[in-house]
Write an enzyme that holds these catalytic residues in place. Structure first.
Site, PDB file in Angstrom:
ATOM      1  N   ARG A 123       0.864  -1.188  -0.045  1.00 21.69           N
ATOM      2  CA  ARG A 123      -0.013  -0.170  -0.052  1.00 21.69           C
ATOM      3  C   ARG A 123       0.853   1.332  -0.086  1.00 21.69           C
ATOM      4  O   ARG A 123       0.554   2.602   0.237  1.00 21.69           O
ATOM      5  CB  ARG A 123      -0.911   0.016   1.183  1.00 21.69           C
ATOM      6  CG  ARG A 123      -1.836  -1.119   0.998  1.00 21.69           C
ATOM      7  CD  ARG A 123      -3.284  -0.795   1.818  1.00 21.69           C
ATOM      8  NE  ARG A 123      -4.267  -1.646   1.636  1.00 21.69           N
ATOM      9  CZ  ARG A 123      -4.477  -2.877   2.531  1.00 21.69           C
ATOM     10  NH1 ARG A 123      -3.677  -2.905   3.554  1.00 21.69           N
ATOM     11  NH2 ARG A 123      -5.199  -3.847   1.996  1.00 21.69           N
ATOM     12  N   LYS A 145       4.082  12.003 -10.927  1.00 20.15           N
ATOM     13  CA  LYS A 145       3.088  11.088 -11.835  1.00 20.15           C
ATOM     14  C   LYS A 145       3.824   9.775 -12.164  1.00 20.15           C
ATOM     15  O   LYS A 145       5.065   9.915 -12.579  1.00 20.15           O
ATOM     16  CB  LYS A 145       2.858  11.800 -13.164  1.00 20.15           C
ATOM     17  CG  LYS A 145       1.799  12.914 -13.105  1.00 20.15           C
ATOM     18  CD  LYS A 145       1.389  13.383 -14.649  1.00 20.15           C
ATOM     19  CE  LYS A 145       0.396  14.628 -14.663  1.00 20.15           C
ATOM     20  NZ  LYS A 145       0.149  14.913 -15.886  1.00 20.15           N
ATOM     21  N   GLU A 187      11.267  18.944 -24.116  1.00 22.74           N
ATOM     22  CA  GLU A 187      10.738  19.089 -22.870  1.00 22.74           C
ATOM     23  C   GLU A 187      11.168  20.388 -22.373  1.00 22.74           C
ATOM     24  O   GLU A 187      10.409  21.211 -21.686  1.00 22.74           O
ATOM     25  CB  GLU A 187      10.302  18.023 -22.042  1.00 22.74           C
ATOM     26  CG  GLU A 187      10.022  16.695 -22.476  1.00 22.74           C
ATOM     27  CD  GLU A 187       8.324  16.815 -22.313  1.00 22.74           C
ATOM     28  OE1 GLU A 187       7.910  17.543 -21.801  1.00 22.74           O
ATOM     29  OE2 GLU A 187       7.838  15.744 -22.589  1.00 22.74           O
ATOM     30  N   LYS A 229       8.642  23.805 -12.586  1.00 25.31           N
ATOM     31  CA  LYS A 229       7.574  22.483 -12.492  1.00 25.31           C
ATOM     32  C   LYS A 229       7.202  22.554 -11.072  1.00 25.31           C
ATOM     33  O   LYS A 229       5.963  21.970 -10.661  1.00 25.31           O
ATOM     34  CB  LYS A 229       8.249  21.124 -12.893  1.00 25.31           C
ATOM     35  CG  LYS A 229       7.266  19.922 -12.756  1.00 25.31           C
ATOM     36  CD  LYS A 229       7.381  18.714 -13.654  1.00 25.31           C
ATOM     37  CE  LYS A 229       6.347  17.863 -13.539  1.00 25.31           C
ATOM     38  NZ  LYS A 229       6.342  16.743 -14.395  1.00 25.31           N
ATOM     39  N   GLU A 239      -3.399  17.834 -10.628  1.00 25.78           N
ATOM     40  CA  GLU A 239      -3.756  18.139 -11.951  1.00 25.78           C
ATOM     41  C   GLU A 239      -5.427  18.267 -11.947  1.00 25.78           C
ATOM     42  O   GLU A 239      -6.140  17.743 -12.847  1.00 25.78           O
ATOM     43  CB  GLU A 239      -3.613  17.221 -13.165  1.00 25.78           C
ATOM     44  CG  GLU A 239      -3.287  17.507 -14.592  1.00 25.78           C
ATOM     45  CD  GLU A 239      -2.814  16.963 -15.585  1.00 25.78           C
ATOM     46  OE1 GLU A 239      -1.532  16.804 -15.321  1.00 25.78           O
ATOM     47  OE2 GLU A 239      -3.463  16.534 -16.530  1.00 25.78           O
ATOM     48  N   ARG A 243      -2.072  22.380 -13.753  1.00 25.00           N
ATOM     49  CA  ARG A 243      -0.931  21.633 -13.925  1.00 25.00           C
ATOM     50  C   ARG A 243      -0.955  20.983 -15.299  1.00 25.00           C
ATOM     51  O   ARG A 243      -0.202  20.754 -16.001  1.00 25.00           O
ATOM     52  CB  ARG A 243      -0.963  20.115 -13.123  1.00 25.00           C
ATOM     53  CG  ARG A 243       0.234  19.295 -13.176  1.00 25.00           C
ATOM     54  CD  ARG A 243       0.434  18.377 -12.165  1.00 25.00           C
ATOM     55  NE  ARG A 243       1.610  17.425 -12.462  1.00 25.00           N
ATOM     56  CZ  ARG A 243       2.224  16.574 -11.710  1.00 25.00           C
ATOM     57  NH1 ARG A 243       1.866  16.500 -10.505  1.00 25.00           N
ATOM     58  NH2 ARG A 243       3.032  15.876 -12.167  1.00 25.00           N
ATOM     59  N   ASN A 247       1.181  19.911 -20.068  1.00 25.42           N
ATOM     60  CA  ASN A 247       0.868  18.972 -21.272  1.00 25.42           C
ATOM     61  C   ASN A 247       0.959  19.736 -22.655  1.00 25.42           C
ATOM     62  O   ASN A 247       0.554  19.438 -23.669  1.00 25.42           O
ATOM     63  CB  ASN A 247      -0.354  18.277 -21.353  1.00 25.42           C
ATOM     64  CG  ASN A 247      -0.441  17.363 -20.134  1.00 25.42           C
ATOM     65  OD1 ASN A 247       0.353  16.639 -20.129  1.00 25.42           O
ATOM     66  ND2 ASN A 247      -1.349  17.530 -19.233  1.00 25.42           N
ATOM     67  N   HIS A 250       1.252  17.957 -25.961  1.00 26.02           N
ATOM     68  CA  HIS A 250       1.242  16.476 -25.655  1.00 26.02           C
ATOM     69  C   HIS A 250       0.105  15.802 -26.364  1.00 26.02           C
ATOM     70  O   HIS A 250      -0.091  14.758 -26.648  1.00 26.02           O
ATOM     71  CB  HIS A 250       1.208  16.169 -24.178  1.00 26.02           C
ATOM     72  CG  HIS A 250       2.722  16.376 -23.743  1.00 26.02           C
ATOM     73  ND1 HIS A 250       3.357  17.401 -23.630  1.00 26.02           N
ATOM     74  CD2 HIS A 250       3.258  15.460 -22.922  1.00 26.02           C
ATOM     75  CE1 HIS A 250       4.516  17.321 -23.251  1.00 26.02           C
ATOM     76  NE2 HIS A 250       4.387  16.051 -22.583  1.00 26.02           N
ATOM     77  N   HIS A 254       0.819  12.877 -28.266  1.00 25.67           N
ATOM     78  CA  HIS A 254       0.189  11.693 -28.039  1.00 25.67           C
ATOM     79  C   HIS A 254      -0.522  10.970 -29.248  1.00 25.67           C
ATOM     80  O   HIS A 254      -0.606   9.803 -29.524  1.00 25.67           O
ATOM     81  CB  HIS A 254      -0.694  11.579 -26.957  1.00 25.67           C
ATOM     82  CG  HIS A 254       0.111  11.847 -25.568  1.00 25.67           C
ATOM     83  ND1 HIS A 254      -0.839  12.153 -24.428  1.00 25.67           N
ATOM     84  CD2 HIS A 254       1.317  11.300 -25.155  1.00 25.67           C
ATOM     85  CE1 HIS A 254       0.431  12.310 -23.226  1.00 25.67           C
ATOM     86  NE2 HIS A 254       1.447  11.659 -23.705  1.00 25.67           N
ATOM     87  N   HIS A 268       9.133  10.301 -27.718  1.00 26.86           N
ATOM     88  CA  HIS A 268       8.007  11.110 -26.916  1.00 26.86           C
ATOM     89  C   HIS A 268       8.480  12.570 -27.261  1.00 26.86           C
ATOM     90  O   HIS A 268       7.570  13.439 -27.645  1.00 26.86           O
ATOM     91  CB  HIS A 268       8.122  10.883 -25.612  1.00 26.86           C
ATOM     92  CG  HIS A 268       7.114  11.616 -24.700  1.00 26.86           C
ATOM     93  ND1 HIS A 268       5.817  11.633 -24.917  1.00 26.86           N
ATOM     94  CD2 HIS A 268       7.529  12.517 -23.985  1.00 26.86           C
ATOM     95  CE1 HIS A 268       5.241  12.513 -24.092  1.00 26.86           C
ATOM     96  NE2 HIS A 268       6.031  13.156 -23.322  1.00 26.86           N
TER      97      HIS A 268
HETATM   98  N1  GLY Z   1       4.729  15.619 -17.531  1.00 23.66           N
HETATM   99  C1  GLY Z   1       3.296  16.631 -16.940  1.00 23.66           C
HETATM  100  C2  GLY Z   1       3.280  16.438 -15.664  1.00 23.66           C
HETATM  101  O1  GLY Z   1       3.971  16.118 -14.918  1.00 23.66           O
HETATM  102  O2  GLY Z   1       2.348  17.044 -15.160  1.00 23.66           O
END
Ligand code: GLY
Length: 373
Positions: A123, A145, A187, A229, A239, A243, A247, A250, A254, A268
Site C-alpha cells: 500500500r 506522476k 521538454e 515544475k 492536476e 498542471r 501538457n 502533448h 500523443h 516522445h
Molecule cells: N509531465 C507533465 C506532468 O508531470 O504534469
C-alpha cells in the site's frame, strides 16, 4: 562539484531535487539520511545498467548501504502490467518493508514504472528518482506522476506518488544517444513556451551548449525547468487545473505516438516537438497568437534538427497511413477530456500558454493536415 538544489513544497510531502555534475558518485551520502535502515533495491534497465549502475553501486558501497539490483528490459514496452507484476513479485521476494525506499535509476519508463510499483507495494513505500535522461531530469522524475501504459493508451493506469528525493546527474547524459538527448530537449523548450519568454531567449543563446554536453548549461536548464515544475505542482499536485499546462504539445504528440504504436520510430520528445508547433499553429489559426511567435518556435526546434512536422520524421513512420481524421480521433482519448470536450493547451505568444476547451474540431483537423503536408 557543480550542483544546485531546490525543494518541491507540497502540503503533505516536500522533497529536494539535486541537479549537478557528478552527483551519482555522491548518491550514497545524499540518500543515507532518508533510509530507515541501510538497505535498498535499485531498479534499472539493461542500457542504464551498462553505463551508470556501477557508479551508483560504488557510492552505496562507500557508505555501507546494502542493496539488490533488478534489471528490466529497456524500452517503452516495459511500462506494462506484466513487468509491473514481475517487479512487485521480485520486491516481495526481497522482503522489502514499508519503511524502506527503492531507487529508480533510469529514464521515464523506469521512473514511471518504479514509482507506480512503489505506490502500491504494501500500500505504498517510498522511492528515490535518479533520472538518467534529459527528459526524465526536466520532467517525468519530478511531480509524482507514475504509471504504466494500457493497450488502449499511454499512461492510462497510474497514481500520484511523490518521490522522497530526485537526484539528477548531468554527467549521465553523456552516454545518451544524440537523438534521445534532443528528444529530451523538446521538454526543456516546453517550459519556456508555457510561461517563461526570457528562458526561451536564454535557450536561443545556449541550446547548442546544452546539446553539446556543457555541464553548466545543462544544470542551469534543468534547474530552471524543475523550478517551474515545482511551482506548478505545488499549486495543483493532482492536476485539477493549472498542471495541465505542462501538457503543452502533448495532446497532438500523443496522437502521433499512438499512430506510431508508441515505438522508437517516434520518441516522445519528438512527438512533443511536433505537437508544440501544432499548438502554436492552432493558436495562430484561432487569431490568438502572433504568427511570428509560431515561426520562432518552429525555427528554434528546426535549428536543432528536431522534427516540426510529421514528414520530417527520419524513421519510417511514413509507412503508417496517418490521416488528419485518424489523428484527430486519438485526441478524443486524451486524459484531459471532460464532458466529451478535450482541453487543449494553446498560447497567446511565447511564454503565454493557457488552457481552452473551446476548440473547433475542424481547426484541430486542419492543423494535423498542415503537419502532414
Ligand atoms: N509531465 C507533465 C506532468 O508531470 O504534469
Amino acid at each position: 562539484m557543480l550542483s544546485q538544489k531546490i525543494t518541491i513544497a507540497l502540503k503533505d510531502h516536500s522533497y529536494d531535487i539535486h541537479v549537478g555534475d557528478g552527483l551519482l558518485d555522491q548518491a550514497g551520502k545524499i540518500i543515507t539520511p532518508l533510509l530507515n535502515r541501510p538497505k535498498t533495491v535499485i531498479i534499472t534497465d539493461d542500457n542504464v545498467a551498462r553505463h551508470q549502475l556501477p557508479r551508483l553501486e560504488k557510492s552505496l558501497d562507500l557508505v555501507n548501504i546494502t542493496f539488490d539490483v533488478i534489471i528490466l528490459p529497456a524500452g517503452e514496452a516495459t511500462k506494462s502490467f506484466s513487468q509491473l507484476e514481475n517487479l512487485l513479485d521480485q520486491l516481495l521476494a526481497l522482503h522489502l518493508e514499508r519503511g524502506d525506499k527503492i531507487i529508480a535509476l533510469g529514464g521515464g519508463v523506469i521512473g514511471d514504472l518504479v514509482g507506480f510499483a512503489a505506490s502500491i507495494y504494501l500500500r505504498g513505500i517510498g522511492f528515490i528518482q535518479i533520472p538518467t535522461t534529459l527528459l526524465a531530469q526536466v520532467d517525468s522524475s519530478v511531480g509524482g506522476k507514475t504509471g504504466i501504459n494500457s493497450p488502449r493508451g499511454k499512461n492510462l493506469i497510474g497514481s500520484f506518488h511523490q518521490p522522497a528525493l530526485v537526484l539528477s546527474d548531468v554527467s549521465s547524459l553523456s552516454s545518451l544517444p544524440a537523438r534521445q538527448l534532443l528528444s529530451g530537449y523538446a521538454e526543456v523548450v516546453k517550459y519556456a513556451l508555457i510561461n517563461d519568454r526570457e528562458f526561451f531567449h536564454w535557450l536561443e543563446e545556449n541550446s547548442a551548449k546544452i546539446i553539446a554536453g556543457d555541464p553548466t548549461a545543462q544544470t542551469e536548464a534543468i534547474i530552471t525547468c524543475c523550478r517551474a515544475k515545482a511551482t506548478v505542482v505545488a499549486e495543483d499536485e493532482k492536476e485539477k487545473g493549472g498542471r495541465a499546462l505542462l501538457n503543452l504539445g502533448h495532446t497532438f504528440g500523443h496522437a502521433l505516438e499512438a499512430e506510431a504504436n508508441y515505438s522508437d520510430r517516434l520518441f516522445h520528445g519528438e512527438a512533443v516537438a511536433i505537437g508544440m508547433v501544432m499548438a502554436f499553429d492552432l493558436s495562430v489559426e484561432m487569431g490568438l497568437c502572433p504568427a511570428e511567435d509560431a515561426v520562432k518556435v518552429r525555427r528554434h526546434l528546426e535549428r536543432l534538427s528536431l522534427p516540426v512536422r510529421i514528414s520530417n520524421i527520419n524513421h519510417p513512420v511514413s509507412q503508417i497511413k496517418m490521416t488528419a481524421e485518424r489523428l484527430f480521433n486519438h485526441t478524443l482519448h486524451d486524459k484531459k477530456i471532460s464532458d466529451g470536450r478535450v482541453t487543449f493547451v494553446i498560447a497567446s505568444g511565447i511564454g503565454k500558454a493557457f488552457l481552452s476547451a473551446e476548440i473547433n474540431p475542424d481547426d484541430v483537423k486542419h492543423v494535423f493536415q498542415l503537419a502532414l503536408d
